[in-house]
Design an enzyme around this catalytic site. Sequence first.
Site, PDB file in Angstrom:
ATOM      1  N   ASP A  28      -3.779  -1.589  41.133  1.00 50.54           N
ATOM      2  CA  ASP A  28      -4.577  -0.570  40.499  1.00 50.54           C
ATOM      3  C   ASP A  28      -3.671  -0.488  39.140  1.00 50.54           C
ATOM      4  O   ASP A  28      -2.502  -0.775  39.042  1.00 50.54           O
ATOM      5  CB  ASP A  28      -4.811   0.736  41.262  1.00 50.54           C
ATOM      6  CG  ASP A  28      -5.553   1.776  40.461  1.00 50.54           C
ATOM      7  OD1 ASP A  28      -6.317   1.203  39.526  1.00 50.54           O
ATOM      8  OD2 ASP A  28      -5.255   3.053  40.623  1.00 50.54           O
TER       9      ASP A  28
ATOM     10  N   ASP B 167      -4.986   4.598  45.153  1.00 54.64           N
ATOM     11  CA  ASP B 167      -4.564   6.166  45.290  1.00 54.64           C
ATOM     12  C   ASP B 167      -5.878   7.070  45.653  1.00 54.64           C
ATOM     13  O   ASP B 167      -5.747   7.910  46.014  1.00 54.64           O
ATOM     14  CB  ASP B 167      -4.025   6.470  44.005  1.00 54.64           C
ATOM     15  CG  ASP B 167      -4.876   6.548  42.756  1.00 54.64           C
ATOM     16  OD1 ASP B 167      -5.854   5.751  42.714  1.00 54.64           O
ATOM     17  OD2 ASP B 167      -4.142   6.668  41.572  1.00 54.64           O
TER      18      ASP B 167
ATOM     19  N   ASP C  45     -10.496   3.627  47.120  1.00 57.77           N
ATOM     20  CA  ASP C  45      -9.730   2.477  47.047  1.00 57.77           C
ATOM     21  C   ASP C  45      -9.466   2.330  48.835  1.00 57.77           C
ATOM     22  O   ASP C  45      -9.005   1.210  49.257  1.00 57.77           O
ATOM     23  CB  ASP C  45      -8.233   2.940  46.659  1.00 57.77           C
ATOM     24  CG  ASP C  45      -8.415   2.688  45.133  1.00 57.77           C
ATOM     25  OD1 ASP C  45      -9.226   2.037  44.680  1.00 57.77           O
ATOM     26  OD2 ASP C  45      -7.480   3.626  44.462  1.00 57.77           O
TER      27      ASP C  45
END
Length: 1027
Positions: free
Chosen positions: A384, A700, A704
């Site tokens: 990410d 996070d 996800d």
Amino acid sequence: MGKGGQDYGNKEDKGGNSELDKVVFPAWAKNVSECEEALQVSSHQGLSSEEVDKRRQTYGSNELDKHHGQSIFSLILEQFNDTLVRILLVAAVISFVLAWYDGDEGGEMEITAFVEPLVIFLILIVNACVGVWQESNAEKALEALKEIQSEQACVIRNGKKVTNLPAKELVPGDIVELRVGDKVPADMRVLNLVSSTLRVEQGSLTGESEAVSKNVKPVGEDTDIQGKKCMVFAGTTIVNGNCTCLVTQIGMKTEIGKVHSQIREASQSEEDTPLKKKLNEFGEVLTLLIGLICALVWLINVKYFLSWEYINGWPANFKYSFEKCTYYFEIAVALAVAAIPEGLPAVITTCLALGTRKMAQKNALVRKLPSVETLGCTTVICSDKTGTLTTNQMAVAKFVAMGSNVNSVRSFDVQGTTYDPFDGAIQNWTLGQMDTNIQTIARIAALCNDSSIEQTGNQYVASGMPTEAALKSRVATLEFDRDRKSMGVIVNSKSGKKTLLVKGAVENLLERSHFVQLLDGSVVKLDQDAKNLILQSLHDMSSKALRVLGFAYKEYPPEFATYTGSEDHPAHELLLNPTYYSYIENKLVFAGLAGLRDPPRKEVRQAIEDCRAAGIQVMVITGDNKNTAEAICREIGVFEQSENISSKSLTGKEFMDHRDKKTHLRQSGGLLFSRAEPRHKQEIVRLLKEDGEVVAMTGDGVNDAPALKLADIGISMGIAGTEVAKQASDMVLADDNFSTIVAAVGEGRSIYNNMKAFIRYMISSNIGEVASIFLTAALGIPEGLIPVQLLWVNLVTDGPPATALGFNPPDKYIMKKLPRRSDDSLISAWILFRYLVIGLYVGIATVGVFIIWYTCDSFLGIDLSKDGHSLVTYSQLANWDQCKSWKKFSTSPYTAGSQVFNFDANPCDYFHTGKVKAMTLSLSVLVAIEMFNSLNALSEDESLLTMPPWVNPWLLSAMAISFGLHFLILYVPFLAQVFGIVPLSLNEWLLVVVVAFPVILIDEVLKLVGRSRSEVSSRRRVKDKAE
């Protein structure tokens, strides 16, 4: 998002399986009246009680499904679905049955016979308990997901407002009021804004780094989740404004419900780690080998318990000895026990646990032990952007102040990546350069602000409350709205008069600005040339993916000259109506502009380079917009500054529409996926895994979690990560830092290399034990090692050195090598040959010392006759079962410690109870050889001359512990009786060392050959690459 349709709520199929349910009503693409019509509701009246009941029967409750996990019994059974465990279980059952019917047969005391099966059962029980504990953690991600759901809602029903309605009672078509701080209870279409603006924090669901403004305008039907500005989603939070919404989806049909389903699917498709796959393959091969060797041993010895005569060419007069058949069956069981590395699961668990401690020191908290090993073969890291590659702390990167005249500006670059006031500086800044214009910009930035910076521990974090100083000077606030795109505050100046301070979109502020402040504080008229100059600065900063804010002010606004906050003042009416804000923020003095960004972490660029050197591909998958993500990727080294990335940077939607996704993912170098949704992330991970890649995925947010579950290694953020992401992950980054992942990969590689060292050590030791039993059976001599002794060696004596090998120092160039493939063999053909050679020597030495004691009174000058034992010929030893037919065979008594063994009553007992000294020598030689062999395992090819034993002091300590344990069972009478051994004299210990030491010399020769093979192989690879 909604289900919609003319017959909404009229079907009685509970659970939402109606025809209507199959059609997704795109509420985000319809205007407000169309949505109300489709869901048959009025925003003023809401649903009637009768209609609510009908719809609840059709669509159920607004809750996530409760999945009943596996029962404890099924989880326990699942732990035995392992080849090595099954072999152990069969061996334990057979041993127990034999012990039950033949407690002290063959010289074993009854307690000795039962020790072996009970210890094996104990190992299996502990292994099963650990497995059940790990499996039961799998459901926690789903439970954590339920915790982020709203519990209550404010609803309009029957024309009346119902406050604090349990959120689970919501149905599609309900009208819900949302206020600041509310958690959204379902997926809903925004009907109207009560406040001037509505902002929602939905980053945990969509991956966006900032709160998102919402409105009532419909968007395209194929818009991605981030673009649905007229929708609010379950589990997100209102951070600014009030609104009225229409429920379109509830429960499992919401976006968060889809995540719930995806987590479930991903957890069901979890695969074994590369190491477990290899161990299972090894177990299958071991099963076959054990079967073949046991059959061979049986065939070799069949003559001892089954004989016959040939009459007229046909076998007849069969003679069968059940006693001897049982004896050789026990030998086969002993062989199985010898072949199975019983201590391997425990040593692997210990090594992985030690590895987790090392990683924890580097801020990588491992939740699942096998993840440590899997990290070592990671080939792709899908990261990410926000908070992992960047700090997730919006910081000024550049600001532009006005010059000494209207046609000049000054540009300043700002360093710093965090909120820490001591981090960073203004480049080319000289002390005392704080002129009036820059002071004005700083004042507006500080006071026209609804947040503050606080120190928490060693970190500085942003708070949603304005500072105390700003509150004291503030008289009124003009909230931000989407039309004027600015925020204003009216503050008291030092002179006691009022000043209006404004920040917002540069273009909008310029439209409402008539003047500009120069360097010395003088104010001049803003002409078109000056506007163009400021807009050019805006364009330059925007092209670098900076979020640009303009700053302006207005001295002494006449409407607020006497305003103090009183509701009776005429100016108060203006503040209550946002449509007047543009009028108030008019004839402004423009002061300057600043470009902000979420800056990359300082150490990330080096970490990306380390990944490239280690052969690990980095892919960035983010919910942010494409331009911002590309700029960050160029800055941190995922892409080169001048690289053409048109084929390497796609949005999630573009990737899903790509005709050949796998070819796109096979490109070398970095890849970027922006505006990615959960399903995009899952698809990327799935395709990479299908291509044989070992994927580490960071995340996070709630969105996800499914991809974290699906990846080989799911890595969540410890600071910014949601509880759902943490529960779904295998590893948590305590510092949310990408470089920590790279450090953890290096540690994983080192741990894997050390695990290979002790696995090879234990397997080579077991090959030696198998060779010993096989040679005993093949030569026909008395049994030299009993099962309980082999079990002691495998579990206790071998355990400490094997564990200590996990502390071998890491390879200096471990992150300069390509990652191993997940299907690489644990033991190559050459390594297997090496350990067959070592194993053969172990067998020869163990059996040899047994024969030496019976047939020789000295060996290489070592006197063995002091105990007074009788010598026999090798022929007598090999035919010991015929002892009763020997005439005038007699033996003399001998001593062992304080014991005297006398065979006057039955001289043939010399080969039965009398073999205890020879057995002790065999066991001691086996222990000593395996201690020396652990030194060989320090390195696969390095000589002990270049990698001496003291490079790993833990191993030397472990060897001392193992020898100490062996002395314990030798010299404590009770334990000696349990294990069927006796104390040894100094000369006998000297014999043990002389017979055991050559294992080091043999392996040194084999290592020399191995180094030569490696050099030839390396030259061949270099030559092939050059060609």
